[in-house]
Design a protein around this motif. Structure first.
Motif, mmCIF file in Angstrom:
data_model
loop_
_atom_site.group_PDB
_atom_site.id
_atom_site.type_symbol
_atom_site.label_atom_id
_atom_site.label_comp_id
_atom_site.label_asym_id
_atom_site.label_seq_id
_atom_site.Cartn_x
_atom_site.Cartn_y
_atom_site.Cartn_z
ATOM 1 N N LYS A 162 5.333 -1.259 2.569
ATOM 2 C CA LYS A 162 4.372 -1.908 3.472
ATOM 3 C C LYS A 162 3.106 -2.339 2.746
ATOM 4 O O LYS A 162 2.175 -2.860 3.352
ATOM 5 C CB LYS A 162 4.014 -0.959 4.621
ATOM 6 N N GLY A 163 3.068 -2.103 1.439
ATOM 7 C CA GLY A 163 1.929 -2.573 0.663
ATOM 8 C C GLY A 163 0.833 -1.540 0.511
ATOM 9 O O GLY A 163 0.965 -0.381 0.903
ATOM 10 N N PHE A 164 -0.274 -1.972 -0.060
ATOM 11 C CA PHE A 164 -1.398 -1.097 -0.394
ATOM 12 C C PHE A 164 -2.692 -1.713 0.119
ATOM 13 O O PHE A 164 -2.860 -2.928 0.046
ATOM 14 C CB PHE A 164 -1.476 -0.925 -1.920
ATOM 15 N N PRO A 165 -3.624 -0.934 0.671
ATOM 16 C CA PRO A 165 -3.581 0.513 0.896
ATOM 17 C C PRO A 165 -2.766 0.860 2.141
ATOM 18 O O PRO A 165 -2.469 -0.009 2.961
ATOM 19 C CB PRO A 165 -5.042 0.886 1.077
ATOM 20 N N THR A 184 -3.942 6.360 9.401
ATOM 21 C CA THR A 184 -3.894 5.191 10.281
ATOM 22 C C THR A 184 -2.550 4.452 10.290
ATOM 23 O O THR A 184 -2.311 3.638 11.181
ATOM 24 C CB THR A 184 -4.991 4.183 9.879
ATOM 25 N N THR A 185 -1.693 4.708 9.320
ATOM 26 C CA THR A 185 -0.400 4.018 9.287
ATOM 27 C C THR A 185 0.439 4.430 10.485
ATOM 28 O O THR A 185 0.564 5.619 10.789
ATOM 29 C CB THR A 185 0.363 4.339 7.994
ATOM 30 N N SER A 186 1.007 3.461 11.166
ATOM 31 C CA SER A 186 1.751 3.754 12.393
ATOM 32 C C SER A 186 3.091 4.417 12.095
ATOM 33 O O SER A 186 3.691 4.203 11.042
ATOM 34 C CB SER A 186 2.002 2.461 13.180
ATOM 35 N N ILE A 187 3.548 5.218 13.029
ATOM 36 C CA ILE A 187 4.872 5.831 12.934
ATOM 37 C C ILE A 187 5.937 4.746 12.811
ATOM 38 O O ILE A 187 6.914 4.884 12.066
ATOM 39 C CB ILE A 187 5.147 6.715 14.162
#
Length: 245
Positions: free
Chosen positions: A91-94, A99-102
């Motif tokens: 999904k890339g950086f950062p 905060t990243t969704s399930i």
């Protein structure tokens, strides 16, 4: 002639690995989610002097395509000698763990981890028919818990909420799979091709796809005395050594 299936082989490291194995005389099934794209790539390869390569439709998140691919290989080869689980996404950086969704994490896991399990389990019947079966799970140094715990590691600050744990799971699965197959002539290893300049990372890596693929080939085309259940990284100085997990 030995046969090999490479998932996610329509570009970058997977494609280069297909080319190098073809040159070594193996019959290569070039796994591609889009069969039209795969066929186009294979035509170009044949136009450039490559042989023994066939595009095969396989989406590691879609069991139906995996079963269909298995049936094709079984009909044409009767067995499979080598499986290279190369397909992967990021999904890339950062990518913060706060905060990243399930949903995003599940999407990465579905390809990077569950995809390997789907393909391996489906093709196990054909692999067991080979005299010297090999399974190479393409991983990343970012999946090493030891390295991620070392502030002196050059990639210590690259913490990705979905990609890092997905590759840690790949490493763990490799150990478990190698253990279950230890009484058979399998060699099952996790192979990190290193930080390579590809579309995957916007060509930011210092390594070349040629070097990455060569490293995968080296630790896949092994003899009966080779280790199994190990983690090899193209990013460490002594590339013959087992990498820290």
């Amino acid at each position: 002639m030995k046969s090999v299936l490479i998932t996610g082989a329509s570009r970058s490291i997977g494609l280069e690995t297909a080319k190098q194995l073809s040159k070594k005389g193996l019959f290569v099934y070039l796994g591609s989610r889009n069969i039209e794209k795969g066929n186009s790539i294979v035509k170009e390869l044949y136009d450039n002097g490559f042989n023994n390569i066939k595009a095969i439709e396989i989406d590691v998140t879609n069991l139906d395509t995996i079963v269909d691919a298995k049936n094709i290989v079984e009909r044409e080869q009767g067995k499979l000698d080598i499986l290279i689980n190369n397909a992967g996404i990021s999904k890339g950086f950062p990518e913060s763990v706060l905060t990243t969704s399930i949903k995003d994490i599940q999407e990465v896991f579905d390809t990077n981890y569950f995809g390997i399990i789907r393909v391996t389990q489906t093709f196990m019947e054909l692999l067991k028919k080979s005299e010297n079966p090999r399974i190479s799970n393409i991983t990343s140094g970012l999946g090493s818990l030891n390295l991620h715990s070392d502030p002196n590691w050059k990639y210590y600050n690259v913490k990705l909420a979905s990609y890092v744990p997905s590759k840690a799971l790949v490493n763990a699965y490799t150990i478990l799979l190698a253990y279950e197959l230890k009484d058979l002539p399998f060699k099952v290893n996790a192979i990190d091709p290193g930080y390579t300049a590809t579309d995957f990372n916007h060509h930011s890596g210092p390594g070349t796809v040629e070097s990455a693929a060569s490293f995968i080939v080296k630790h896949t085309l092994t003899d009966e005395n080779a280790p199994t259940g190990k983690f090899f990284s193209n990013d460490i100085e002594d590339k013959s050594e087992v990498s820290p997990w």
